[in-house]
Design a protein around this motif. Structure first.
Motif, PDB file in Angstrom:
ATOM      1  N   SER A 242       0.834  -1.200   0.000  1.00 12.25           N
ATOM      2  CA  SER A 242       0.000   0.000   0.000  1.00 12.25           C
ATOM      3  C   SER A 242       0.871   1.253   0.000  1.00 12.25           C
ATOM      4  N   ARG A 243       1.932   1.264   0.782  1.00 14.82           N
ATOM      5  CA  ARG A 243       2.814   2.426   0.830  1.00 14.82           C
ATOM      6  C   ARG A 243       3.525   2.623  -0.506  1.00 14.82           C
ATOM      7  N   THR A 244       3.900   1.508  -1.148  1.00 18.35           N
ATOM      8  CA  THR A 244       4.523   1.603  -2.472  1.00 18.35           C
ATOM      9  C   THR A 244       3.576   2.261  -3.459  1.00 18.35           C
ATOM     10  N   VAL A 245       2.342   1.776  -3.499  1.00 20.21           N
ATOM     11  CA  VAL A 245       1.337   2.327  -4.410  1.00 20.21           C
ATOM     12  C   VAL A 245       1.091   3.799  -4.104  1.00 20.21           C
ATOM     13  N   SER A 246       0.995   4.129  -2.832  1.00 18.95           N
ATOM     14  CA  SER A 246       0.738   5.510  -2.436  1.00 18.95           C
ATOM     15  C   SER A 246       1.843   6.447  -2.927  1.00 18.95           C
ATOM     16  N   CYS A 247       3.094   6.015  -2.814  1.00 25.59           N
ATOM     17  CA  CYS A 247       4.213   6.846  -3.271  1.00 25.59           C
ATOM     18  C   CYS A 247       4.152   7.077  -4.775  1.00 25.59           C
ATOM     19  N   VAL A 248       3.847   6.019  -5.534  1.00 29.82           N
ATOM     20  CA  VAL A 248       3.759   6.160  -6.990  1.00 29.82           C
ATOM     21  C   VAL A 248       2.611   7.103  -7.362  1.00 29.82           C
ATOM     22  N   LEU A 249       1.451   6.923  -6.732  1.00 29.04           N
ATOM     23  CA  LEU A 249       0.302   7.768  -7.039  1.00 29.04           C
ATOM     24  C   LEU A 249       0.595   9.230  -6.696  1.00 29.04           C
ATOM     25  N   GLU A 250       1.264   9.444  -5.584  1.00 29.22           N
ATOM     26  CA  GLU A 250       1.635  10.808  -5.194  1.00 29.22           C
ATOM     27  C   GLU A 250       2.560  11.433  -6.226  1.00 29.22           C
ATOM     28  N   ASP A 251       3.567  10.650  -6.659  1.00 23.76           N
ATOM     29  CA  ASP A 251       4.533  11.167  -7.628  1.00 23.76           C
ATOM     30  C   ASP A 251       3.896  11.420  -8.991  1.00 23.76           C
ATOM     31  N   ARG A 252       2.805  10.728  -9.274  1.00 28.47           N
ATOM     32  CA  ARG A 252       2.130  10.901 -10.568  1.00 28.47           C
ATOM     33  C   ARG A 252       0.990  11.917 -10.504  1.00 28.47           C
ATOM     34  N   GLY A 253       0.883  12.596  -9.393  1.00 26.64           N
ATOM     35  CA  GLY A 253      -0.028  13.723  -9.340  1.00 26.64           C
ATOM     36  C   GLY A 253      -1.456  13.404  -8.994  1.00 26.64           C
ATOM     37  N   ALA A 254      -1.695  12.337  -8.222  1.00 26.02           N
ATOM     38  CA  ALA A 254      -3.062  12.047  -7.792  1.00 26.02           C
ATOM     39  C   ALA A 254      -3.604  13.212  -6.967  1.00 26.02           C
ATOM     40  N   LYS A 255      -4.873  13.515  -7.160  1.00 24.79           N
ATOM     41  CA  LYS A 255      -5.498  14.634  -6.449  1.00 24.79           C
ATOM     42  C   LYS A 255      -5.623  14.342  -4.958  1.00 24.79           C
ATOM     43  N   GLU A 256      -6.052  13.122  -4.648  1.00 27.55           N
ATOM     44  CA  GLU A 256      -6.224  12.719  -3.249  1.00 27.55           C
ATOM     45  C   GLU A 256      -6.047  11.207  -3.156  1.00 27.55           C
ATOM     46  N   ILE A 257      -5.386  10.782  -2.089  1.00 24.98           N
ATOM     47  CA  ILE A 257      -5.129   9.352  -1.876  1.00 24.98           C
ATOM     48  C   ILE A 257      -5.731   8.946  -0.538  1.00 24.98           C
ATOM     49  N   ARG A 258      -6.630   7.982  -0.565  1.00 27.09           N
ATOM     50  CA  ARG A 258      -7.268   7.504   0.662  1.00 27.09           C
ATOM     51  C   ARG A 258      -6.947   6.021   0.825  1.00 27.09           C
ATOM     52  N   VAL A 259      -6.561   5.659   2.024  1.00 26.07           N
ATOM     53  CA  VAL A 259      -6.171   4.278   2.323  1.00 26.07           C
ATOM     54  C   VAL A 259      -7.250   3.632   3.189  1.00 26.07           C
ATOM     55  N   ILE A 260      -7.764   2.499   2.728  1.00 26.88           N
ATOM     56  CA  ILE A 260      -8.777   1.753   3.461  1.00 26.88           C
ATOM     57  C   ILE A 260      -8.103   0.630   4.246  1.00 26.88           C
ATOM     58  N   SER A 261      -8.395   0.569   5.548  1.00 29.05           N
ATOM     59  CA  SER A 261      -7.828  -0.488   6.386  1.00 29.05           C
ATOM     60  C   SER A 261      -8.908  -0.997   7.336  1.00 29.05           C
ATOM     61  N   ARG A 262      -8.550  -1.976   8.139  1.00 27.92           N
ATOM     62  CA  ARG A 262      -9.531  -2.536   9.077  1.00 27.92           C
ATOM     63  C   ARG A 262      -9.853  -1.576  10.222  1.00 27.92           C
ATOM     64  N   ARG A 263      -8.900  -0.717  10.540  1.00 30.46           N
ATOM     65  CA  ARG A 263      -9.085   0.228  11.642  1.00 30.46           C
ATOM     66  C   ARG A 263      -8.677   1.628  11.194  1.00 30.46           C
ATOM     67  N   GLY A 264      -9.162   2.632  11.926  1.00 26.18           N
ATOM     68  CA  GLY A 264      -8.794   3.997  11.611  1.00 26.18           C
ATOM     69  C   GLY A 264      -9.936   4.794  11.014  1.00 26.18           C
ATOM     70  N   LYS A 265      -9.597   5.891  10.351  1.00 25.19           N
ATOM     71  CA  LYS A 265     -10.599   6.807   9.805  1.00 25.19           C
ATOM     72  C   LYS A 265     -11.372   6.179   8.656  1.00 25.19           C
ATOM     73  N   ASN A 266     -10.660   5.574   7.722  1.00 26.25           N
ATOM     74  CA  ASN A 266     -11.288   4.978   6.540  1.00 26.25           C
ATOM     75  C   ASN A 266     -11.243   3.457   6.644  1.00 26.25           C
ATOM     76  N   THR A 267     -12.377   2.843   6.874  1.00 22.96           N
ATOM     77  CA  THR A 267     -12.461   1.389   7.026  1.00 22.96           C
ATOM     78  C   THR A 267     -13.408   0.814   5.977  1.00 22.96           C
ATOM     79  N   TYR A 268     -13.464  -0.506   5.939  1.00 23.89           N
ATOM     80  CA  TYR A 268     -14.348  -1.161   4.980  1.00 23.89           C
ATOM     81  C   TYR A 268     -15.817  -0.925   5.333  1.00 23.89           C
ATOM     82  N   GLU A 269     -16.094  -0.598   6.591  1.00 22.39           N
ATOM     83  CA  GLU A 269     -17.470  -0.300   6.990  1.00 22.39           C
ATOM     84  C   GLU A 269     -17.932   1.043   6.421  1.00 22.39           C
ATOM     85  N   THR A 270     -17.011   1.950   6.172  1.00 22.56           N
ATOM     86  CA  THR A 270     -17.376   3.275   5.649  1.00 22.56           C
ATOM     87  C   THR A 270     -16.977   3.459   4.190  1.00 22.56           C
TER      88      THR A 270
END
Length: 524
Positions: A242-270
């Protein structure tokens, strides 16, 4: 697994007469589950035994350099005592197996010392469970250096890295973060991602860690034509990939990157709240072999999707990618990334940039995909399938034969005794199992394609071939639903359009299985 005329996925080569055995359906399914577990263990055992023999070559080199004898009786005695203790009640059986392993290891070391040039230290793959890895094949095609698997338990990783019995390493899960403290230097990518998948040995003997997964994913996006710039991206999973993908997306100019995990702000429930998502990248193992058919997310929640990437490469078409394909969304699987990152690490290992990367990708894809034969009953699927399996040295599976193994009786008797619905249920179970294989030749029953679930399972890891034959030439012997020409004609109205729609290519059977198999090999 090589072709064997008597090979059966479910019965093996036991020679047991299943007709004489009284066994319930529940017991048969339990037996099938147990055999699946045994097959998985056998796959791991083969990989570990091959790695052990590769290490035995290195031992031979060291012994030759140090003028040490091949046979070390005290070492073997201590080893046997330890194995007997580990094996408990299975001690004698395990020791009998190891007697053969030690005998073959000694013979191999003698051969290495006398007849074969002393091997250089190999490059290889460090991981825990490596039985399904494609890496050895990929690196054999990319470069001329030796490359082996190093399956290693977590408690042994430090000792392995300090042994320096390798010239360089690729690192896979779960050790991409584990190896960080043992690297004296890190590339900027590895430091930024905090994960290493490529290790080289520096002139002073210390380890240098790099992350070529970054390069592999970046190239995957480029080759697939999936745009990232100014897009809202959703990454499924929060591990090293996930961190690898995030770095590539950031370097390629993604507008916003959101990470879905089991816990935290962004989860599969939301996850359903992220309706503005334009790109989804799955970095989790959800849907990976052997748990095919499961998707980490339902794409109906994302009406603005413009691209889907799944880093899983086995199966080739995960449930997530199938849904993207059905919706007409640009998508890409993980096999290209695997090959591209391997090409970058190959350059790190050898100093030579591979010029055949796309050819390697096509070869690995071709070899790992099943070849599934569909067509009308009696069109020659079994005979052509066996001939093609012999020609290409692949395992051959006949789903009808598997069903007969499970039920203990021939298919006409299954229809007579239990009915067609019972047969179709067993057929679906078998197809769900065999379609998860890689590199097999599989002959389907003529009516199997009528099931939507079978169509889904067939498409996940296979190249589908429609074996066409004139209706008047079809064999009808022993076939409960195609006993005469009228029945065959009626079946053909429903089935042939499905064969044509599902298949990747069509080949006409000319009554000679070997000739047709050669034609098929040329087409594939």
């Amino acid at each position: 697994m090589t072709y064997s005329p008597g090979y059966s996925l479910l019965s093996g080569q036991s020679g047991i007469d299943y007709k004489s055995i009284k066994i319930t359906d529940e017991e048969r399914m339990e037996l099938l589950d147990i055999r699946k577990k045994i097959d998985a263990l056998d796959n791991e055992l083969v990989a570990m035994l091959c790695a052990r023999m590769d290490l035995s070559d290195l031992v031979a080199h060291i012994k030759q350099t140090q003028k040490l004898p091949v046979y070390a009786p005290l070492r073997e005695a201590a080893l046997k005592d330890r194995l007997r203790s580990l094996a408990g009640s299975h001690g004698e059986e395990v020791l009998a197996v190891y007697e053969t392993i030690l005998e073959k290891s000694r013979a191999r070391q003698i051969t290495v010392q006398k007849d074969i040039p002393i091997p250089e230290k190999p490059f290889g793959l460090l991981g825990e469970h490596l039985s399904h890895s494609y890496s050895v094949k990929i690196h054999a095609l990319l470069g001329s250096y030796p490359y082996v698997l190093f399956p290693t338990k977590k408690d042994n990783v430090q000792d392995f890295l300090e042994s320096r019995i390798f010239s360089g390493l690729n690192v896979t899960i779960p050790y991409k973060e584990t190896v960080l403290p043992y690297c004296a230097a890190l590339s900027e990518k590895a430091r930024r991602i905090a994960a290493v998948n490529t290790i080289t040995i520096q002139p002073d003997g210390s380890l240098h860690g790099d992350n070529t997964d970054y390069d592999g994913f970046a190239q995957l996006l480029t080759e697939s034509g999936i745009s990232v710039k100014n897009k809202v991206a959703l990454i499924l999973g929060s591990g090293g990939s996930s961190r690898t993908v995030s770095c590539v997306l950031e370097d390629r100019g993604a507008k916003e990157i959101r990470v879905i995990s089991r816990r935290g702000k962004n989860t599969y429930e939301t996850i359903h709240t992220h309706k503005d998502t334009q790109l989804i990248v799955n970095t989790t193992p959800v849907g990976m072999f052997p748990h095919n058919g499961i998707s980490p997310v339902d794409l109906t929640h994302f009406p603005n999707l413009e691209g889907v990437v799944d880093l899983i490469y086995n199966p080739h078409y995960t449930a997530l990618l199938r849904q993207a394909k059905e919706w007409g969304i640009p998508h890409a699987g993980g096999l290209p990334m695997l090959v591209y990152q391997a090409a970058h690490s190959s350059f790190s290992f050898s100093g030579i940039e591979p010029s055949n990367v796309e050819e390697v990708l096509r070869t690995v894809e071709k070899d790992s995909l099943n070849v599934i034969l569909c067509g009308m009953p009696g069109c020659g699927k079994t005979s052509v399938g066996k001939a093609y399996a012999r020609l290409t040295n692949r395992p051959f599976i006949d789903t009808d034969a598997c069903i007969e193994d499970i039920c203990g009786i021939k298919i006409p008797h299954i229809f007579e005794k239990y009915g067609e619905d019972y047969f179709r249920a067993r057929e679906q179970e078998v197809i769900a199992l065999v379609s998860r294989m890689s590199g097999a030749v599989i002959s389907l029953g003529g009516g199997s394609v009528l099931s939507k679930q079978n169509q889904i399972n067939i498409s996940q890891n296979s190249r589908v071939v429609y074996l066409a034959s004139p209706l008047e030439k079809l064999s009808s012997g022993g076939r409960p639903l195609s006993k005469n020409k009228e029945a065959i004609t009626e079946l053909a109205k429903d089935r042939i359009p499905i064969y044509e729609r599902m298949s990747d290519l069509t080949i006409h059977f000319d009554a000679n299985p070997e000739t047709t198999a050669v034609q098929l090999a040329e087409m594939i």
